[in-house]
Write a protein that holds these residues in place. Structure first.
Motif, mmCIF file in Angstrom:
data_model
loop_
_atom_site.group_PDB
_atom_site.id
_atom_site.type_symbol
_atom_site.label_atom_id
_atom_site.label_comp_id
_atom_site.label_asym_id
_atom_site.label_seq_id
_atom_site.Cartn_x
_atom_site.Cartn_y
_atom_site.Cartn_z
ATOM 1 N N LEU A 236 0.684 -1.193 -0.200
ATOM 2 C CA LEU A 236 0.045 0.022 -0.013
ATOM 3 C C LEU A 236 0.871 1.058 -0.111
ATOM 4 N N LEU A 237 0.587 2.177 -0.566
ATOM 5 C CA LEU A 237 1.189 3.515 -0.867
ATOM 6 C C LEU A 237 0.342 4.594 -0.151
ATOM 7 N N ALA A 238 0.789 4.987 1.073
ATOM 8 C CA ALA A 238 0.118 5.993 1.746
ATOM 9 C C ALA A 238 0.946 6.963 2.458
ATOM 10 N N ASP A 239 0.566 8.248 2.716
ATOM 11 C CA ASP A 239 1.583 8.956 3.415
ATOM 12 C C ASP A 239 0.959 9.632 4.626
ATOM 13 N N LYS A 240 -0.275 8.743 5.067
ATOM 14 C CA LYS A 240 -0.831 9.366 6.649
ATOM 15 C C LYS A 240 -0.294 8.359 7.373
ATOM 16 N N ASP A 241 0.002 8.710 8.772
ATOM 17 C CA ASP A 241 0.348 7.745 9.912
ATOM 18 C C ASP A 241 -1.019 6.800 9.817
ATOM 19 N N ILE A 242 -2.266 7.363 9.828
ATOM 20 C CA ILE A 242 -3.682 6.662 10.307
ATOM 21 C C ILE A 242 -3.609 5.333 9.334
ATOM 22 N N THR A 243 -3.076 5.691 8.207
ATOM 23 C CA THR A 243 -3.341 4.368 7.366
ATOM 24 C C THR A 243 -2.324 3.354 7.643
ATOM 25 N N ALA A 244 -1.001 3.876 7.988
ATOM 26 C CA ALA A 244 -0.206 2.942 8.561
ATOM 27 C C ALA A 244 -0.428 2.260 9.676
ATOM 28 N N LYS A 245 -1.188 2.910 10.579
ATOM 29 C CA LYS A 245 -1.740 2.357 11.598
ATOM 30 C C LYS A 245 -2.985 1.284 11.510
ATOM 31 N N LEU A 246 -3.734 1.698 10.393
ATOM 32 C CA LEU A 246 -4.754 0.541 10.124
ATOM 33 C C LEU A 246 -4.247 -0.695 9.248
ATOM 34 N N VAL A 247 -3.384 -0.454 8.501
ATOM 35 C CA VAL A 247 -2.381 -1.740 7.887
ATOM 36 C C VAL A 247 -1.876 -2.364 9.049
ATOM 37 N N ASP A 248 -1.319 -2.057 10.168
ATOM 38 C CA ASP A 248 -0.695 -2.670 11.072
ATOM 39 C C ASP A 248 -1.793 -3.482 12.013
ATOM 40 N N SER A 249 -2.867 -2.867 11.967
ATOM 41 C CA SER A 249 -4.008 -3.338 12.675
ATOM 42 C C SER A 249 -4.415 -4.799 12.120
ATOM 43 N N VAL A 250 -4.669 -4.748 10.609
ATOM 44 C CA VAL A 250 -4.771 -5.874 9.689
ATOM 45 C C VAL A 250 -3.984 -6.652 9.831
ATOM 46 N N ASN A 251 -2.764 -6.668 10.069
ATOM 47 C CA ASN A 251 -1.676 -7.325 10.129
ATOM 48 C C ASN A 251 -1.539 -8.383 11.185
ATOM 49 N N GLU A 252 -2.004 -7.646 12.563
ATOM 50 C CA GLU A 252 -2.313 -8.352 13.676
ATOM 51 C C GLU A 252 -3.397 -9.191 13.660
ATOM 52 N N ASP A 253 -4.487 -8.807 12.895
ATOM 53 C CA ASP A 253 -5.798 -9.743 12.614
ATOM 54 C C ASP A 253 -5.122 -11.000 11.642
ATOM 55 N N LEU A 254 -4.277 -10.849 10.787
ATOM 56 C CA LEU A 254 -3.798 -11.799 9.903
ATOM 57 C C LEU A 254 -2.780 -12.701 10.671
ATOM 58 N N LEU A 255 -2.118 -12.337 11.678
ATOM 59 C CA LEU A 255 -1.436 -13.303 12.458
ATOM 60 C C LEU A 255 -1.921 -13.887 13.355
ATOM 61 N N ARG A 256 -3.086 -13.471 13.970
ATOM 62 C CA ARG A 256 -3.852 -13.996 14.872
ATOM 63 C C ARG A 256 -4.821 -15.210 14.158
ATOM 64 N N HIS A 257 -5.354 -14.877 12.897
ATOM 65 C CA HIS A 257 -6.266 -15.650 12.385
ATOM 66 C C HIS A 257 -5.483 -16.785 11.513
ATOM 67 N N LEU A 258 -4.441 -16.673 10.958
ATOM 68 C CA LEU A 258 -3.703 -17.202 9.763
ATOM 69 C C LEU A 258 -2.127 -16.957 9.983
ATOM 70 N N LYS A 259 -1.517 -18.209 10.008
ATOM 71 C CA LYS A 259 -0.081 -17.971 10.288
ATOM 72 C C LYS A 259 0.532 -17.833 8.840
ATOM 73 N N ASN A 260 0.043 -18.392 7.683
ATOM 74 C CA ASN A 260 0.567 -18.360 6.581
ATOM 75 C C ASN A 260 0.372 -17.320 5.658
ATOM 76 N N SER A 261 0.010 -16.250 6.085
ATOM 77 C CA SER A 261 -0.414 -14.977 5.075
ATOM 78 C C SER A 261 0.714 -14.119 4.787
#
Length: 505
Positions: A236-261
């Motif tokens: 993702l290409l984004a220059d706002k901190d809020i977008t980076a935080k949203l991506v970090d939150s989704v990455n945490e969901d991915l790690l919690r639900h699926l180990k191979n994403s």
């Protein structure tokens, strides 16, 4: 089904008649079609027999190299039959439900005589006492047929094929060997970045989880879906901190639900259009190409589009098609005495139509183990295929465009999609590019968000983009349907590329 084969009165070759009574012929683009009720030289095929051991130069190899080849005097168990077009001395090749000709013996379709497995074809009893043997011997196809129980060979020495054969069911195709084909390796050896630029959210969690039009809900679902796609690397290409935080939150969901994403990465350096302070499409493409210097191609997508694993299958099929097309064109150039530098194709591009659907608010690929099946069997079938001039994704090979020469179209405004597709189709018509319409194989599911799809046309940046498009060649070929090639799924479930202008039978 049996196909009649007729022996030529002028050549040691055969014509093959299809069920339409027209005869098979190889075209200059290496396709095999049917043409004419009365076979002439272009509809003739040589028959060659090659040994299974591969220790000696086969009749097929000699024919391909334009040397004189005589049929082997005996069939041994495991020997193969090949068909070669008299028109260009290229071997019949079967790929899925399509028939081509090829210049390499490794890619040729091989047929084996079911002498051992099918007593009906070659019985131990005298041929005259068996109806299938009579069919095999019809019109002197093989007049002195014997089978030795000890040597397991069938003697056909001194006999020429002389007339109609209606026992082709005694020959059957066998799977092509895995030969390390260059095009196949190219198709499967790479992963591809999929990138986009989301609108900055106001928060990282959905405002209303029960509202299927919630923008944050749609963004999170999209990011998770991209991370689950085989062979794709989300970026993702984004220059706002809020977008980076949203991506970090989704990455945490991915790690919690699926180990191979795949973990989703964020890039912050890209060109901004000064007048509107928003990213440019050329800037996003340049940033993605720079971030993945080894990637042979990159994919841009709007951030409300979901995909299924058919995406990577389509990309790989396209890469293999382009590589094989290049091999064919270079062989043709060499045969005409021209250098390889005469090959004109710079790159390739895949586009397609989207499917609009109201995705249920509670649905998530993270919690649905059958998410791909649900998308294809439930959502896509019930959804609405949108207009052919509203492109939401572009898969572009690295050298397809010089992005420094692309005007500064603003992301989110209209016209860029039609302009870039039209430019690609113009190049394809000049022979310098290959553009493929993948609507039939890429499920591009647009998550409806309750807004009028034409609202973006009212924005000042859309007017800016429209003026740019008209000033730089227009959008005359800006529909996905303007692409020369398209994809389809063959009966075996594989994606293949075909020429939309091919003859239909």
């Amino acid at each position: 089904d049996a196909l009649p084969i007729y022996h030529s009165g002028h050549y040691e070759a055969w014509s093959i008649q299809g069920h339409t009574r027209m005869h098979l012929t190889s075209e200059i683009n290496d396709r095999v079609t049917v043409d004419r009720l009365w076979a002439r030289g272009y509809e003739m095929w040589f028959v060659a027999f090659g040994g299974a051991d591969g220790k000696s130069v086969s009749a097929l190899q000699r024919l391909l190299s334009k040397e004189t080849a005589n049929n082997k005097d005996t069939f041994s168990e495991g020997d193969y039959l090949y068909l070669l077009s008299r028109r260009n001395r290229r071997a019949l090749s079967v790929r899925g439900d399509q028939i081509w000709v090829t210049g390499t013996d490794m890619d040729a379709a091989r047929f084996e005589l079911f002498a051992v497995d099918s007593p009906a074809c070659l019985p131990d009893t005298p041929p005259s006492e068996n109806a299938m043997a009579v069919a095999l011997l019809e019109e002197g196809f093989i007049s002195n047929l014997t089978r030795s129980k000890h040597k397991k060979k069938i003697d056909v020495s001194g006999q020429k094929f002389q007339s109609i054969v209606r026992a082709i069911m005694c020959w059957g195709p066998i799977p092509r060997l895995q030969t390390g084909n260059v095009a196949e390796k190219a198709a499967h050896s790479d992963s591809y970045p999929i990138f986009g630029s989301p609108k900055p959210p106001t928060q990282i969690l959905p405002i209303d989880r029960n509202n299927s039009y919630d923008g944050v809900l749609i963004a999170r679902r999209t990011i998770a879906n991209w991370a689950l796609l085989e062979g794709m690397t989300p970026y993702l290409l984004a220059d706002k901190d809020i977008t980076a935080k949203l991506v970090d939150s989704v990455n945490e969901d991915l790690l919690r639900h699926l180990k191979n994403s795949s973990s989703v990465m964020v890039g912050r350096q890209f060109e901004m259009q000064t007048q509107y302070s928003q990213p440019t499409y050329r800037g996003l493409f340049k940033a993605a190409l720079s971030a993945f210097p080894e990637a042979p191609a990159v994919m841009y997508s709007n951030m409300d589009i979901l995909y299924t694993p058919q995406l990577i299958h389509t990309i790989r099929a396209a890469v293999q098609f382009v590589a094989e097309d290049k091999e064919r064109q270079i062989r043709r150039l060499r045969s005409d005495g021209l250098p390889e530098s005469s090959y004109k194709v710079k790159g390739w591009m895949i586009v397609g139509q989207r499917i609009n659907y109201n995705v249920p608010a509670e649905w998530s690929p993270l919690t649905d183990s059958d998410w791909a099946d649900d998308m294809e069997a439930r959502f896509a079938r019930k959804g609405e295929v949108f207009e052919s001039d509203a492109e939401d994704y572009f898969i572009v090979s690295r050298k397809m465009f010089d992005w420094n020469q692309i005007p500064d179209f603003v992301v989110g405004g209209v016209a860029f999609d039609n302009w870039i597709v039209s430019k690609g189709n113009d190049m394809a018509n000049e022979g310098t590019a290959i553009v493929i319409d993948a609507t039939k194989t890429i499920v591009a599911l647009h998550q409806n968000h309750g807004k009028n799809s034409k609202d973006s046309h009212k924005h000042p940046k859309s007017q800016y983009n429209s003026h740019l498009a008209m000033a730089h060649g227009g959008v005359g070929l800006g529909h996905t349907s303007d692409a020369i090639f398209a994809t389809e799924i063959d009966p075996e479930g594989r994606v293949s590329v075909y020429d939309k202008h091919r003859l239909l039978f």
